[in-house]
Design an enzyme around this catalytic site. Structure first.
Site, PDB file in Angstrom:
ATOM      1  N   ASN A  18       6.925   7.899   5.067  1.00  0.00           N
ATOM      2  CA  ASN A  18       5.970   8.004   3.773  1.00  0.00           C
ATOM      3  C   ASN A  18       5.051   7.420   4.010  1.00  0.00           C
ATOM      4  O   ASN A  18       4.863   6.223   3.830  1.00  0.00           O
ATOM      5  CB  ASN A  18       7.185   7.526   2.884  1.00  0.00           C
ATOM      6  CG  ASN A  18       6.419   7.393   1.426  1.00  0.00           C
ATOM      7  OD1 ASN A  18       5.354   8.127   1.089  1.00  0.00           O
ATOM      8  ND2 ASN A  18       7.111   6.780   0.717  1.00  0.00           N
ATOM      9  N   TRP A  19       3.767   7.907   4.087  1.00  0.00           N
ATOM     10  CA  TRP A  19       2.502   7.380   4.407  1.00  0.00           C
ATOM     11  C   TRP A  19       1.957   6.586   2.865  1.00  0.00           C
ATOM     12  O   TRP A  19       1.145   6.097   2.797  1.00  0.00           O
ATOM     13  CB  TRP A  19       1.590   8.315   4.675  1.00  0.00           C
ATOM     14  CG  TRP A  19       1.639   8.506   6.181  1.00  0.00           C
ATOM     15  CD1 TRP A  19       2.544   8.259   6.870  1.00  0.00           C
ATOM     16  CD2 TRP A  19       0.655   9.468   7.037  1.00  0.00           C
ATOM     17  NE1 TRP A  19       2.183   9.156   8.374  1.00  0.00           N
ATOM     18  CE2 TRP A  19       1.250   9.817   8.329  1.00  0.00           C
ATOM     19  CE3 TRP A  19      -0.711  10.099   6.558  1.00  0.00           C
ATOM     20  CZ2 TRP A  19       0.480  10.474   9.231  1.00  0.00           C
ATOM     21  CZ3 TRP A  19      -1.170  10.691   7.627  1.00  0.00           C
ATOM     22  CH2 TRP A  19      -0.896  10.756   8.931  1.00  0.00           C
ATOM     23  N   LYS A  20       2.896   7.192   1.905  1.00  0.00           N
ATOM     24  CA  LYS A  20       2.423   6.739   0.311  1.00  0.00           C
ATOM     25  C   LYS A  20       0.909   6.902   0.379  1.00  0.00           C
ATOM     26  O   LYS A  20       0.434   7.857   0.701  1.00  0.00           O
ATOM     27  CB  LYS A  20       2.686   5.005   0.268  1.00  0.00           C
ATOM     28  CG  LYS A  20       4.212   4.891   0.531  1.00  0.00           C
ATOM     29  CD  LYS A  20       4.804   3.481  -0.120  1.00  0.00           C
ATOM     30  CE  LYS A  20       6.259   3.374   0.499  1.00  0.00           C
ATOM     31  NZ  LYS A  20       6.743   2.316   0.229  1.00  0.00           N
ATOM     32  N   HIS A 105      11.224   9.039  -5.762  1.00  0.00           N
ATOM     33  CA  HIS A 105      10.867   7.799  -4.796  1.00  0.00           C
ATOM     34  C   HIS A 105      10.745   6.520  -5.885  1.00  0.00           C
ATOM     35  O   HIS A 105      10.394   6.726  -7.015  1.00  0.00           O
ATOM     36  CB  HIS A 105       9.659   7.670  -3.932  1.00  0.00           C
ATOM     37  CG  HIS A 105       9.420   6.467  -3.003  1.00  0.00           C
ATOM     38  ND1 HIS A 105       8.948   5.435  -3.674  1.00  0.00           N
ATOM     39  CD2 HIS A 105       9.614   6.421  -2.020  1.00  0.00           C
ATOM     40  CE1 HIS A 105       8.929   4.443  -2.597  1.00  0.00           C
ATOM     41  NE2 HIS A 105       9.370   5.036  -1.444  1.00  0.00           N
ATOM     42  N   GLU A 107       8.864   4.282  -6.468  1.00  0.00           N
ATOM     43  CA  GLU A 107       7.690   3.817  -6.966  1.00  0.00           C
ATOM     44  C   GLU A 107       7.118   5.015  -8.039  1.00  0.00           C
ATOM     45  O   GLU A 107       6.567   4.779  -8.807  1.00  0.00           O
ATOM     46  CB  GLU A 107       6.578   3.930  -5.678  1.00  0.00           C
ATOM     47  CG  GLU A 107       6.694   2.517  -5.085  1.00  0.00           C
ATOM     48  CD  GLU A 107       6.348   2.517  -3.303  1.00  0.00           C
ATOM     49  OE1 GLU A 107       5.772   3.428  -2.958  1.00  0.00           O
ATOM     50  OE2 GLU A 107       6.880   1.612  -2.905  1.00  0.00           O
ATOM     51  N   GLU A 175      17.218   3.732  -0.948  1.00  0.00           N
ATOM     52  CA  GLU A 175      16.370   2.772  -0.747  1.00  0.00           C
ATOM     53  C   GLU A 175      16.579   1.624  -1.545  1.00  0.00           C
ATOM     54  O   GLU A 175      16.359   1.932  -2.866  1.00  0.00           O
ATOM     55  CB  GLU A 175      14.871   3.554  -0.756  1.00  0.00           C
ATOM     56  CG  GLU A 175      14.808   4.652   0.396  1.00  0.00           C
ATOM     57  CD  GLU A 175      13.233   4.918   0.566  1.00  0.00           C
ATOM     58  OE1 GLU A 175      12.698   4.672   1.510  1.00  0.00           O
ATOM     59  OE2 GLU A 175      12.682   4.982  -0.643  1.00  0.00           O
ATOM     60  N   GLY A 181       9.048  -2.535   1.374  1.00  0.00           N
ATOM     61  CA  GLY A 181       7.956  -3.211   1.615  1.00  0.00           C
ATOM     62  C   GLY A 181       7.945  -4.613   1.499  1.00  0.00           C
ATOM     63  O   GLY A 181       6.919  -5.357   1.292  1.00  0.00           O
ATOM     64  N   SER A 220      12.116  -1.154   4.558  1.00  0.00           N
ATOM     65  CA  SER A 220      11.665  -2.345   5.570  1.00  0.00           C
ATOM     66  C   SER A 220      12.461  -2.060   6.789  1.00  0.00           C
ATOM     67  O   SER A 220      12.634  -2.852   7.765  1.00  0.00           O
ATOM     68  CB  SER A 220      12.124  -3.864   4.897  1.00  0.00           C
ATOM     69  OG  SER A 220      11.323  -4.383   4.038  1.00  0.00           O
ATOM     70  N   GLY A 241       8.266   3.292   5.453  1.00  0.00           N
ATOM     71  CA  GLY A 241       7.009   3.019   4.567  1.00  0.00           C
ATOM     72  C   GLY A 241       6.079   2.610   5.764  1.00  0.00           C
ATOM     73  O   GLY A 241       5.316   3.435   6.348  1.00  0.00           O
ATOM     74  N   GLY A 242       5.871   1.284   5.479  1.00  0.00           N
ATOM     75  CA  GLY A 242       4.871   0.481   6.100  1.00  0.00           C
ATOM     76  C   GLY A 242       4.697   0.767   7.935  1.00  0.00           C
ATOM     77  O   GLY A 242       3.559   1.106   8.357  1.00  0.00           O
TER      78      GLY A 242
HETATM   79  P1  PGA Z   1       8.941   0.347   3.516  1.00  0.00           P
HETATM   80  O1  PGA Z   1       8.989   1.387   2.693  1.00  0.00           O
HETATM   81  O2  PGA Z   1       9.346   1.013   4.844  1.00  0.00           O
HETATM   82  O3  PGA Z   1       7.243   0.036   3.750  1.00  0.00           O
HETATM   83  O4  PGA Z   1       9.759  -0.695   3.111  1.00  0.00           O
HETATM   84  C1  PGA Z   1       9.970   2.614   2.538  1.00  0.00           C
HETATM   85  C2  PGA Z   1       9.809   3.745   1.576  1.00  0.00           C
HETATM   86  O5  PGA Z   1       9.186   3.166   0.455  1.00  0.00           O
HETATM   87  O6  PGA Z   1      10.086   4.790   1.637  1.00  0.00           O
END
Ligand code: PGA
Length: 261
Positions: A18-20, A105, A107, A175, A181, A220, A241-242
């Site tokens: 997930n590049w966000k 998600h 967010e 998640e 993150g 993470s 994500g990251g």
């Molecule tokens: P993260 O994000 O790997 O940066 O913790 C995961 C996500 O939000 O899908």
């Protein structure tokens, strides 16, 4: 690190990035490195998918070409078209070469006030267009602290996964919001408990469709912890994500599957 390594029969795991709201400027080289690094042996063990920002999706899909890496969007609107400024219909994701979409998600749930009900209508929109819906769920830190994690997961599953879900049209991503993150990761036993609980709920509701639905862990995930996390029972891959923003790290997470049998 634990040495286990059995995959759930009948489930091919998937590592999804997930590049966000990232990827401006270097997305083409990232895609090229992923295509080059995802070798035949790895492809037999694990599926890979990337979710760039919607505006990059068509280009990313083209760059992926016939590589066996799926692409998708990070959100969709419930409707197929209409007066919804700034939104993206599931059908447009298909037009842009996507085959999957994230819905719910954390967010989106926080930034855009998305309720379980809204998430469920988005999952249905994804199916209408022929996309696989990745339904994201997870408890807040306060909910974990107060011992309500499983109740929250049950409520989110019941409210955001529509009737009609099966292993082909739906992936569930667990998640913990406090792990996203932050570099914080739950104990392996907590991940195992949450995934076993999700599996049980899915089987009760969807029978065999629930038994073979992929349940991803997200929060993470890094190359250094992927081996342990991906080996946990009922963890059928990762939502990343990251660490999906550096091809080396993302491929490093996929590597967790190379020696699994
Ligand atoms: P993260 O994000 O790997 O940066 O913790 C995961 C996500 O939000 O899908």
């Amino acid at each position: 690190m634990k040495e286990i390594v059995t995959m759930t029969p009948d489930i091919t795991p998937i590592v999804a990035g997930n590049w966000k709201m990232n990827g401006s400027g270097n997305s083409q080289s990232m895609v090229r490195e992923l295509v080059e690094g995802f070798d035949t042996e790895l492809r037999q063990k694990v599926d890979m998918a990337i979710f760039p920002p919607a505006i990059l999706l068509e280009r990313v899909s083209n760059w992926l070409g016939d590589a066996t890496i799926a692409s998708g969007a990070q959100d969709c609107h419930a409707n197929a078209s209409g007066a919804h400024t700034g939104d993206t219909a599931a059908e447009m994701i298909v037009d842009a070469g996507g085959s999957m979409v994230l819905v719910g998600h954390s967010e989106r749930r926080v930034d855009h006030n998305e309720s379980n009900k809204i998430v469920a209508t988005k999952a249905e929109a994804a199916w209408r267009a022929g996309l696989v819906a990745f339904v994201c769920i997870g408890e807040l830190e306060a909910e974990r602290r107060s011992g309500n994690t499983l109740d929250v997961l049950a409520e989110q599953l019941a409210g955001s996964v529509p009737d009609g879900a099966n292993a082909a049209n739906t992936v569930v991503a667990y998640e913990p919001v406090w792990a996203i993150g932050t570099g914080l990761v739950p104990e392996a036993s907590d991940v195992e408990e949450a995934h076993a609980f999700i599996r049980k709920q899915l089987v009760e509701r969807f029978g065999n469709g629930g038994a073979t639905m992929r349940i991803l862990y997200g929060g993470s995930v890094k190359p250094g912890n992927a081996g342990e996390l991906m080996a946990i029972k009922n963890v059928d891959g990762a939502l990343v994500g990251g660490a999906s923003l550096k091809s080396e790290d993302f491929l490093g997470i996929c590597e967790a599957y190379r020696n699994m049998t």
